[in-house]
Design an enzyme around this catalytic site. Sequence first.
Site, PDB file in Angstrom:
ATOM      1  CB  ILE A   9     -50.669 -55.546  59.618  1.00 11.48           C
ATOM      2  CG1 ILE A   9     -49.235 -55.771  59.132  1.00 11.48           C
ATOM      3  CG2 ILE A   9     -51.499 -54.836  58.537  1.00 11.48           C
ATOM      4  CD1 ILE A   9     -48.415 -56.638  60.047  1.00 11.48           C
ATOM      5  CD  GLN A  12     -46.213 -48.419  69.649  1.00  7.77           C
ATOM      6  OE1 GLN A  12     -45.607 -47.400  69.934  1.00  7.77           O
ATOM      7  NE2 GLN A  12     -47.014 -49.030  70.506  1.00  7.77           N
ATOM      8  CB  THR A 125     -55.447 -53.337  77.620  1.00  4.83           C
ATOM      9  OG1 THR A 125     -55.099 -52.049  78.151  1.00  4.83           O
ATOM     10  CG2 THR A 125     -56.933 -53.551  77.881  1.00  4.83           C
ATOM     11  CD  GLU A 127     -56.682 -47.831  80.505  1.00  2.00           C
ATOM     12  OE1 GLU A 127     -57.677 -47.699  81.259  1.00  2.00           O
ATOM     13  OE2 GLU A 127     -55.786 -46.976  80.404  1.00  2.00           O
ATOM     14  CE1 TYR A 154     -58.695 -50.581  73.960  1.00  6.48           C
ATOM     15  CE2 TYR A 154     -58.107 -50.291  76.282  1.00  6.48           C
ATOM     16  CZ  TYR A 154     -57.775 -50.695  74.995  1.00  6.48           C
ATOM     17  OH  TYR A 154     -56.529 -51.220  74.758  1.00  6.48           O
ATOM     18  CE  LYS A 158     -57.916 -54.482  73.355  1.00  5.84           C
ATOM     19  NZ  LYS A 158     -57.115 -55.325  72.439  1.00  5.84           N
ATOM     20  CG  HIS A 184     -46.909 -51.412  74.333  1.00  5.98           C
ATOM     21  ND1 HIS A 184     -48.081 -51.679  75.023  1.00  5.98           N
ATOM     22  CD2 HIS A 184     -47.142 -51.812  73.060  1.00  5.98           C
ATOM     23  CE1 HIS A 184     -48.963 -52.217  74.211  1.00  5.98           C
ATOM     24  NE2 HIS A 184     -48.430 -52.295  73.012  1.00  5.98           N
TER      25      HIS A 184
END
Length: 357
Positions: A9, A12, A125, A127, A154, A158, A184
């Site tokens: 939360i 961004q 993502t 990525e 990472y 994901k 983003h």
Amino acid sequence: MKKALITGITGQDGSYLAELLIDKGYRVYGMQRRSSTSNLGRLDKVVDHPNFEIVEGEVADSGCVYSLVDNIRPDEIYNLAAQSHVGTSFDQPDYTFQVNAMGPLYFLEAIKHFALSSRFYQASTSEMFGKNFTVCKDVKHQCEETQFMPQSPYAVAKTNAHHLVRIYREAYGVFGCCGILFNHESERRGEHFVTRKITKWIGEFVRWKDSRLRGNYDKLSYDDDDIIAPLTIDQKCASTFPKLRLGNLDAYRDWGHAADYVKAMWLMLQQEKPDDFVIATGKTYSIREFLDEAFSYVGDIGHWRDVVVIDPKFYRPAEVEFLRGSPAKAKAVLGWEPEIGFKDLVMGMLRNDLNVS
């Protein structure tokens, strides 16, 4: 009144999503890790709203996740929490997997265990695609059909979570959606991400220059290799300022605005059937082009080539050179399109870091 639980939360995306959902009449519960210091700066627009509440919790703690889901019984869960730094994931792979892979699993298990009708959004993502891409009509991009080829711990974590959502959707009927979000940004972006690092440096430099020209400048002390010497501000003075240290300038990214992308998250959970969507602009720019745009907006501080230093420590062990997403499915099914373009994105970030209203 619908209830939504948002992890991550204080980040961004979490802040923009909280604002969106409260505007739509939701009661929003924001999950925050317990901390001795306040980290609610991005939430100033909602933190005092009667329909907003901070709840303490840790996504990597299964008992905590179970308890929160059981107590709140949310209509929608948006899992935005993550160890979100690709480079850090090489140094901390265990922690990255605990948060990015096990965290989503705990939420899916909680929904299944309590037989809830909660709809679940997982932040995937771009990525995950790594070096893979699809060619359509001579255009190279990544879409929902492009195979994943993750190039970092990472991205692997994901990808793990992404497949878990699909499995729980197919095996247990969980309404789970993954948003494969491309880069983003916004003025709320963390300062260690390259885009914000650039705009923040420009803002600090302009304020320093203005202060110096007014005669209020106290000379900074830096190591010699961190100094621009000389950086000509005009013909009358040359001065020193810490250099802007960056990594791979030839990486291409598909950059959109976070405020646009959280709208897509919400739209996914309003559909009749759960599915996964690429959220992107369909356009790609290099770090060099971001620098060109940012420095051209300010105008009188020289060329970025005079102030940027390529620092090997900012290179990833395994680099992803090119990312460009195809938002065709999101447009066709969700009716979603990005509203804020690249130039306006860069300008908005700069205006924030220049303190221009």
